[in-house]
Design a protein around this motif. Structure first.
Motif, PDB file in Angstrom:
ATOM      1  N   MET A 107       0.831  -1.181   0.000  1.00  0.00           N
ATOM      2  CA  MET A 107       0.000   0.000   0.000  1.00  0.00           C
ATOM      3  C   MET A 107       0.866   1.231   0.000  1.00  0.00           C
ATOM      4  N   SER A 108       0.423   2.248  -0.710  1.00  0.00           N
ATOM      5  CA  SER A 108       1.215   3.463  -0.863  1.00  0.00           C
ATOM      6  C   SER A 108       1.352   4.193   0.450  1.00  0.00           C
ATOM      7  N   ASP A 109       2.567   4.717   0.704  1.00  0.00           N
ATOM      8  CA  ASP A 109       2.825   5.524   1.890  1.00  0.00           C
ATOM      9  C   ASP A 109       2.829   7.011   1.565  1.00  0.00           C
ATOM     10  N   GLU A 110       2.490   7.348   0.317  1.00  0.00           N
ATOM     11  CA  GLU A 110       2.476   8.753  -0.065  1.00  0.00           C
ATOM     12  C   GLU A 110       1.300   9.461   0.589  1.00  0.00           C
ATOM     13  N   PRO A 111       1.507  10.652   1.139  1.00  0.00           N
ATOM     14  CA  PRO A 111       0.394  11.373   1.742  1.00  0.00           C
ATOM     15  C   PRO A 111      -0.606  11.808   0.687  1.00  0.00           C
ATOM     16  N   VAL A 112      -1.859  11.865   1.104  1.00  0.00           N
ATOM     17  CA  VAL A 112      -2.923  12.290   0.201  1.00  0.00           C
ATOM     18  C   VAL A 112      -3.051  13.796   0.288  1.00  0.00           C
ATOM     19  N   THR A 113      -3.022  14.422  -0.851  1.00  0.00           N
ATOM     20  CA  THR A 113      -3.156  15.880  -0.887  1.00  0.00           C
ATOM     21  C   THR A 113      -4.463  16.222  -1.579  1.00  0.00           C
ATOM     22  N   GLU A 114      -5.281  16.957  -0.931  1.00  0.00           N
ATOM     23  CA  GLU A 114      -6.569  17.362  -1.463  1.00  0.00           C
ATOM     24  C   GLU A 114      -6.721  18.862  -1.260  1.00  0.00           C
ATOM     25  N   PRO A 115      -6.249  19.628  -2.188  1.00  0.00           N
ATOM     26  CA  PRO A 115      -6.381  21.072  -2.011  1.00  0.00           C
ATOM     27  C   PRO A 115      -7.828  21.511  -2.002  1.00  0.00           C
ATOM     28  N   ASP A 116      -8.688  20.738  -2.689  1.00  0.00           N
ATOM     29  CA  ASP A 116     -10.106  21.075  -2.713  1.00  0.00           C
ATOM     30  C   ASP A 116     -10.842  20.110  -1.798  1.00  0.00           C
ATOM     31  N   GLY A 117     -11.898  20.562  -1.167  1.00  0.00           N
ATOM     32  CA  GLY A 117     -12.684  19.724  -0.276  1.00  0.00           C
ATOM     33  C   GLY A 117     -12.263  19.913   1.169  1.00  0.00           C
ATOM     34  N   ARG A 118     -13.067  19.303   2.030  1.00  0.00           N
ATOM     35  CA  ARG A 118     -12.830  19.471   3.452  1.00  0.00           C
ATOM     36  C   ARG A 118     -11.631  18.643   3.899  1.00  0.00           C
ATOM     37  N   GLU A 119     -10.920  19.150   4.889  1.00  0.00           N
ATOM     38  CA  GLU A 119      -9.823  18.426   5.521  1.00  0.00           C
ATOM     39  C   GLU A 119     -10.087  18.350   7.024  1.00  0.00           C
ATOM     40  N   GLU A 168      -6.014  -8.058   8.100  1.00  0.00           N
ATOM     41  CA  GLU A 168      -5.003  -8.438   7.122  1.00  0.00           C
ATOM     42  C   GLU A 168      -5.635  -8.649   5.753  1.00  0.00           C
ATOM     43  N   GLY A 169      -6.813  -9.272   5.741  1.00  0.00           N
ATOM     44  CA  GLY A 169      -7.516  -9.439   4.481  1.00  0.00           C
ATOM     45  C   GLY A 169      -7.913  -8.108   3.866  1.00  0.00           C
ATOM     46  N   ILE A 170      -8.337  -7.178   4.708  1.00  0.00           N
ATOM     47  CA  ILE A 170      -8.703  -5.842   4.214  1.00  0.00           C
ATOM     48  C   ILE A 170      -7.484  -5.137   3.639  1.00  0.00           C
ATOM     49  N   ARG A 171      -6.338  -5.284   4.314  1.00  0.00           N
ATOM     50  CA  ARG A 171      -5.121  -4.646   3.807  1.00  0.00           C
ATOM     51  C   ARG A 171      -4.781  -5.161   2.413  1.00  0.00           C
ATOM     52  N   GLU A 172      -4.919  -6.499   2.205  1.00  0.00           N
ATOM     53  CA  GLU A 172      -4.624  -7.060   0.892  1.00  0.00           C
ATOM     54  C   GLU A 172      -5.621  -6.580  -0.159  1.00  0.00           C
ATOM     55  N   LEU A 173      -6.882  -6.479   0.233  1.00  0.00           N
ATOM     56  CA  LEU A 173      -7.894  -5.982  -0.700  1.00  0.00           C
ATOM     57  C   LEU A 173      -7.602  -4.540  -1.114  1.00  0.00           C
ATOM     58  N   LEU A 174      -7.275  -3.713  -0.138  1.00  0.00           N
ATOM     59  CA  LEU A 174      -6.986  -2.303  -0.454  1.00  0.00           C
ATOM     60  C   LEU A 174      -5.717  -2.176  -1.290  1.00  0.00           C
ATOM     61  N   ALA A 175      -4.731  -3.049  -1.038  1.00  0.00           N
ATOM     62  CA  ALA A 175      -3.512  -3.018  -1.842  1.00  0.00           C
ATOM     63  C   ALA A 175      -3.829  -3.379  -3.289  1.00  0.00           C
ATOM     64  N   ALA A 176      -4.691  -4.400  -3.478  1.00  0.00           N
ATOM     65  CA  ALA A 176      -5.088  -4.774  -4.843  1.00  0.00           C
ATOM     66  C   ALA A 176      -5.859  -3.641  -5.509  1.00  0.00           C
ATOM     67  N   TRP A 177      -6.675  -2.971  -4.740  1.00  0.00           N
ATOM     68  CA  TRP A 177      -7.448  -1.838  -5.275  1.00  0.00           C
ATOM     69  C   TRP A 177      -6.508  -0.730  -5.736  1.00  0.00           C
ATOM     70  N   GLU A 178      -5.498  -0.449  -4.927  1.00  0.00           N
ATOM     71  CA  GLU A 178      -4.555   0.600  -5.298  1.00  0.00           C
ATOM     72  C   GLU A 178      -3.742   0.230  -6.531  1.00  0.00           C
ATOM     73  N   GLN A 179      -3.590  -1.087  -6.799  1.00  0.00           N
ATOM     74  CA  GLN A 179      -2.860  -1.527  -7.984  1.00  0.00           C
ATOM     75  C   GLN A 179      -3.734  -1.524  -9.226  1.00  0.00           C
ATOM     76  N   GLY A 180      -4.950  -1.053  -9.094  1.00  0.00           N
ATOM     77  CA  GLY A 180      -5.815  -0.915 -10.264  1.00  0.00           C
ATOM     78  C   GLY A 180      -6.827  -2.022 -10.440  1.00  0.00           C
ATOM     79  N   ARG A 181      -6.878  -2.975  -9.535  1.00  0.00           N
ATOM     80  CA  ARG A 181      -7.861  -4.047  -9.652  1.00  0.00           C
ATOM     81  C   ARG A 181      -9.214  -3.566  -9.149  1.00  0.00           C
ATOM     82  N   ASP A 182     -10.266  -4.145  -9.750  1.00  0.00           N
ATOM     83  CA  ASP A 182     -11.624  -3.845  -9.320  1.00  0.00           C
ATOM     84  C   ASP A 182     -11.862  -4.503  -7.973  1.00  0.00           C
ATOM     85  N   ILE A 183     -12.201  -3.725  -6.973  1.00  0.00           N
ATOM     86  CA  ILE A 183     -12.346  -4.284  -5.630  1.00  0.00           C
ATOM     87  C   ILE A 183     -13.494  -5.278  -5.560  1.00  0.00           C
TER      88      ILE A 183
END
Length: 312
Positions: free
Chosen positions: A1-13, A73-88
């Motif tokens: 899973m990506s460790d890059e911070p999410v930047t959202e200049p628009d929208g609520r923070e 752990e299963g959720i982490r793997e699912l989210l990692a697959a999602w971030e790699q472009g797979r359909d969750i």
């Protein structure tokens, strides 16, 4: 899973406390998710971490998956697959094919008195109830008892009424569970090693279909194997067949049936010594008497004796 911070200049923070409140989780849980890499790091402004709507959506997805029975752990793997472009949804389809319960047994609920009435000749005491609880066969809620499988309960009643003690049935159930656990572990290892492999290298849609097809195949294999094992046990418990007429006995000599009946194709009948004893002796005695008795004169001899001169 990506460790890059999410930047959202628009929208609520959100600050961490605000995000935890919006997601309905404690702050310590949110920090734990970050440690497990379930949640990307926030955008930083100095020493303040700011979280976006994407973080909030991720937390809500985690909560939803936890409610559906997924592990972290299963959720982490699912989210990692999602971030790699797979359909969750496809990833969840594989997970569902693996985790969907195999058992389709129908439970049955009754009172304790009704359960005891099924075993009229047995005392369903505290020890038997405790063993059934330990085996996971029943659950007790107040005065109500739920057996996990109507079919298995019927089979137990049939065995007990046939004369098998309830304690013996429960002991056999413990051994059966252990054997089935070992068998299931073997199947899981086979499928995990040779079918599932590395998820990232497979077409998840095809894998889902394959896993669905393997279920009935595994069940049929177990059922057929158990039937064959019962056949082998039945053959082993049958007594040895009696000697066949016309064949040698156990020692390789002439069998009793052969001595009594004689050879079907032979010209001479041989009876056993014991079978021909008394009648044989009577026949021999009668024969000896016939030999010893004087022979009666023949008619022609008598006639010659009367006509010969000098002989009166």
């Amino acid at each position: 899973m990506s460790d890059e911070p999410v930047t959202e200049p628009d929208g609520r923070e959100y600050r961490i406390g605000e995000l935890a409140e919006a997601a309905g989780v404690p702050v310590r849980t949110l920090r734990y998710y970050q440690e497990r890499r379930l949640l990307p790091p926030p955008r930083r402004e100095g020493r303040i971490g700011l979280y976006s709507e994407e973080h909030l959506a991720r937390l809500r997805m985690i909560a939803n998956l936890l409610e559906r029975g997924h592990t972290l752990e299963g959720i982490r793997e699912l989210l990692a697959a999602w971030e790699q472009g797979r359909d969750i949804e496809t990833v969840l389809g594989v997970e569902k094919a693996v985790t969907t319960p195999w058992s389709t047994e129908v439970p049955v609920t009754m009172t304790m008195d009704e359960l005891a009435a099924l075993f009229p000749d047995e005392e369903v005491g505290a020890a038997s109830v405790r063993r059934a609880l330990d085996l996971g066969l029943i659950e007790i809620d107040g005065d109500r008892v739920t057996h996990w499988s109507r079919r298995q309960l019927d089979a137990t009643v049939t065995l007990v009424r046939a004369g098998v003690p309830l304690e013996a049935v429960l002991s056999a159930g413990r051994e059966l569970q252990q054997s089935m656990d070992a068998l299931a572990a073997m199947f899981v290892d086979l499928i995990a090693t040779h079918v599932v492999g590395r998820l990232e290298e497979q077409d998840l849609g095809e894998l889902t279909d394959t896993l669905a097809r393997l279920r009935p195949g595994a069940q049929v294999t177990v059922e057929a194997g158990f039937a064959a094992a019962m056949d082998r046990q039945g053959a082993a418990s049958r007594p040895a067949p009696a000697p066949v007429l016309g064949r040698g006995g156990p020692t390789g000599g002439v069998g009793a049936g052969e001595r009594l009946e004689g050879r079907v194709r032979g010209a001479r009948v041989r009876l056993p010594r014991r079978a021909r004893g008394a009648p044989g002796r009577r026949a021999a005695t009668a024969g000896a008497r016939r030999v010893a008795a004087p022979a009666a004169p023949r008619p022609e001899v008598l006639a010659a004796d009367r006509t010969t001169p000098g002989r009166r």
